[in-house]
Design a protein around this motif. Structure first.
Motif, PDB file in Angstrom:
ATOM      1  N   ALA A   1       0.867  -1.173   0.000  1.00  0.00           N
ATOM      2  CA  ALA A   1       0.000   0.000   0.000  1.00  0.00           C
ATOM      3  C   ALA A   1       0.906   1.225   0.000  1.00  0.00           C
ATOM      4  CB  ALA A   1      -0.934   0.008   1.208  1.00  0.00           C
ATOM      5  N   TRP A   2       0.318   2.382  -0.215  1.00  0.00           N
ATOM      6  CA  TRP A   2       1.109   3.614  -0.217  1.00  0.00           C
ATOM      7  C   TRP A   2       0.350   4.738   0.467  1.00  0.00           C
ATOM      8  CZ3 TRP A   2      -0.234   8.082  -3.222  1.00  0.00           C
ATOM      9  CH2 TRP A   2      -1.340   7.914  -4.058  1.00  0.00           C
ATOM     10  N   CYS A   3       1.073   5.751   0.877  1.00  0.00           N
ATOM     11  CA  CYS A   3       0.456   6.922   1.487  1.00  0.00           C
ATOM     12  C   CYS A   3       1.333   8.134   1.201  1.00  0.00           C
ATOM     13  CB  CYS A   3       0.269   6.733   2.998  1.00  0.00           C
ATOM     14  SG  CYS A   3       1.801   6.543   3.925  1.00  0.00           S
ATOM     15  N   SER A   4       0.758   9.304   1.327  1.00  0.00           N
ATOM     16  CA  SER A   4       1.517  10.530   1.103  1.00  0.00           C
ATOM     17  C   SER A   4       2.582  10.688   2.180  1.00  0.00           C
ATOM     18  CB  SER A   4       0.585  11.744   1.129  1.00  0.00           C
ATOM     19  OG  SER A   4      -0.391  11.651   0.115  1.00  0.00           O
ATOM     20  N   HIS A   5       3.758  11.200   1.776  1.00  0.00           N
ATOM     21  CA  HIS A   5       4.826  11.446   2.749  1.00  0.00           C
ATOM     22  C   HIS A   5       4.561  12.814   3.382  1.00  0.00           C
ATOM     23  CE1 HIS A   5       9.415  11.139   3.707  1.00  0.00           C
ATOM     24  NE2 HIS A   5       8.649  10.910   4.753  1.00  0.00           N
ATOM     25  N   SER A   6       3.601  12.834   4.307  1.00  0.00           N
ATOM     26  CA  SER A   6       3.129  14.067   4.924  1.00  0.00           C
ATOM     27  C   SER A   6       4.140  14.608   5.936  1.00  0.00           C
ATOM     28  CB  SER A   6       1.800  13.815   5.618  1.00  0.00           C
ATOM     29  OG  SER A   6       1.970  12.852   6.654  1.00  0.00           O
ATOM     30  N   LYS A   7       3.852  15.813   6.438  1.00  0.00           N
ATOM     31  CA  LYS A   7       4.723  16.418   7.456  1.00  0.00           C
ATOM     32  C   LYS A   7       4.778  15.552   8.704  1.00  0.00           C
ATOM     33  CE  LYS A   7       4.081  21.231   6.005  1.00  0.00           C
ATOM     34  NZ  LYS A   7       3.584  22.573   6.401  1.00  0.00           N
ATOM     35  N   THR A   8       3.650  14.936   9.047  1.00  0.00           N
ATOM     36  CA  THR A   8       3.609  14.064  10.227  1.00  0.00           C
ATOM     37  C   THR A   8       4.568  12.893  10.070  1.00  0.00           C
ATOM     38  OG1 THR A   8       1.291  14.647  10.589  1.00  0.00           O
ATOM     39  CG2 THR A   8       2.100  12.662  11.683  1.00  0.00           C
ATOM     40  N   LEU A   9       4.572  12.265   8.888  1.00  0.00           N
ATOM     41  CA  LEU A   9       5.473  11.134   8.654  1.00  0.00           C
ATOM     42  C   LEU A   9       6.923  11.579   8.563  1.00  0.00           C
ATOM     43  CD1 LEU A   9       3.398   9.033   6.089  1.00  0.00           C
ATOM     44  CD2 LEU A   9       3.875   8.470   8.469  1.00  0.00           C
ATOM     45  N   LYS A  10       7.166  12.751   7.984  1.00  0.00           N
ATOM     46  CA  LYS A  10       8.546  13.236   7.866  1.00  0.00           C
ATOM     47  C   LYS A  10       9.176  13.469   9.229  1.00  0.00           C
ATOM     48  CE  LYS A  10       8.135  15.284   3.254  1.00  0.00           C
ATOM     49  NZ  LYS A  10       8.091  16.519   2.447  1.00  0.00           N
TER      50      LYS A  10
END
Length: 266
Positions: free
Chosen positions: A207-216
């Motif tokens: 699966a994939w997800c956006s590399h958001s600020k939270t994940l960064k």
């Protein structure tokens, strides 16, 4: 902030396209911000809440009520906008984005010729005769239709939960996906061994997800094990344009996790 009310004439002139079927709503403000930015309708810290809907002779303020996805893998969207009078209408994200431009609608439409005045009476312009086209050639049927069908990528048939659920997964790699709305590559996180932890468990795989600020902020690396809550939808990961080899995913990824939260890394 002053509320701009539409004129009654504008209400009568607006051509509504009411949605059919279920509307997907946003999980929360973060999910709304993610989708609006993905559609190229907002950028920066302040996410837009109101947008202009424009026709040739009037314009009205609208908000985004939700969306509908379509296509074999759900990779295309129709936005559902809500007018101030409560009417709902469908619109393509790129067209709504185009409406936000100050130059929208100023171009002269060549084929909108005025009516011809004849003996003091107004008559409709005569449409030019349409050129007759030759009938299309018969399509050749492939000698091996079964082989052609086998080559098409098919996502495994899974019944996905509609609500937020708890996941476990591992970071496989980072990749770039082409975003047609802002016409640039977006960075994403590709996950493997994705499992929905419920009874019974559902094994998703990739699966994939956006590399958001939270994940960064988590400073993820390939191999990191994650636990998080989120909502999963069927949406194929598109390859990035002119991306470096390290940011290309070779395997098909058919599912996207929206707005992961309560993330724990180990």
């Amino acid at each position: 902030m002053a509320i701009i009310l539409p004129h009654i004439e504008d209400l009568n002139r607006t051509a509504y396209l009411p949605p059919e079927g279920d509307i997907q709503t946003f999980i929360d403000d973060d999910h709304y911000a993610e989708m609006v930015k993905e559609w190229g309708l907002s950028s920066g810290k302040n996410v837009k809440k109101e947008f202009w809907y424009k026709e040739k002779d009037h314009q009205r303020l609208v908000t985004i009520k939700g969306y509908q996805s379509y296509g074999t893998t759900g990779e295309f969207y129709t936005i559902i906008i809500e007018f101030q009078d409560g009417n709902l209408s469908c619109i393509h994200p790129a067209y709504l984005k185009e409406m936000q431009s100050s130059s929208f609608g100023k171009a002269v439409i060549a084929d909108s010729a005025p009516a011809v005045q004849t003996a003091g009476r107004e008559t409709e312009p005569v449409e030019p005769a349409k050129e007759k086209k030759a009938p299309p050639a018969e399509k050749k049927v492939s000698a091996s239709p079964k082989k052609t069908a086998e080559k098409k990528e098919k996502a495994p048939k899974l019944e996905l939960p509609a609500d937020k659920v708890h996941f476990t997964a591992e970071v496989k790699q980072f990749a770039l996906t082409w975003n047609p709305f802002n016409e640039e590559n977006d960075e994403v996180v590709v996950l493997e061994n994705v499992v929905i932890q419920q009874d019974p468990v559902i094994e998703i795989g990739l699966a994939w997800c956006s590399h958001s600020k939270t994940l960064k902020k988590l400073e993820l690396s390939p191999g990191d094990k994650l636990e998080f809550d989120g909502k999963i939808v069927k949406k194929k990961l598109a390859k990035g344009k002119d991306a470096e080899e390290a940011f290309i995913i070779e395997e098909p990824v058919h599912y996207k996790v929206n707005n992961p939260s309560k993330i724990h890394k180990s």
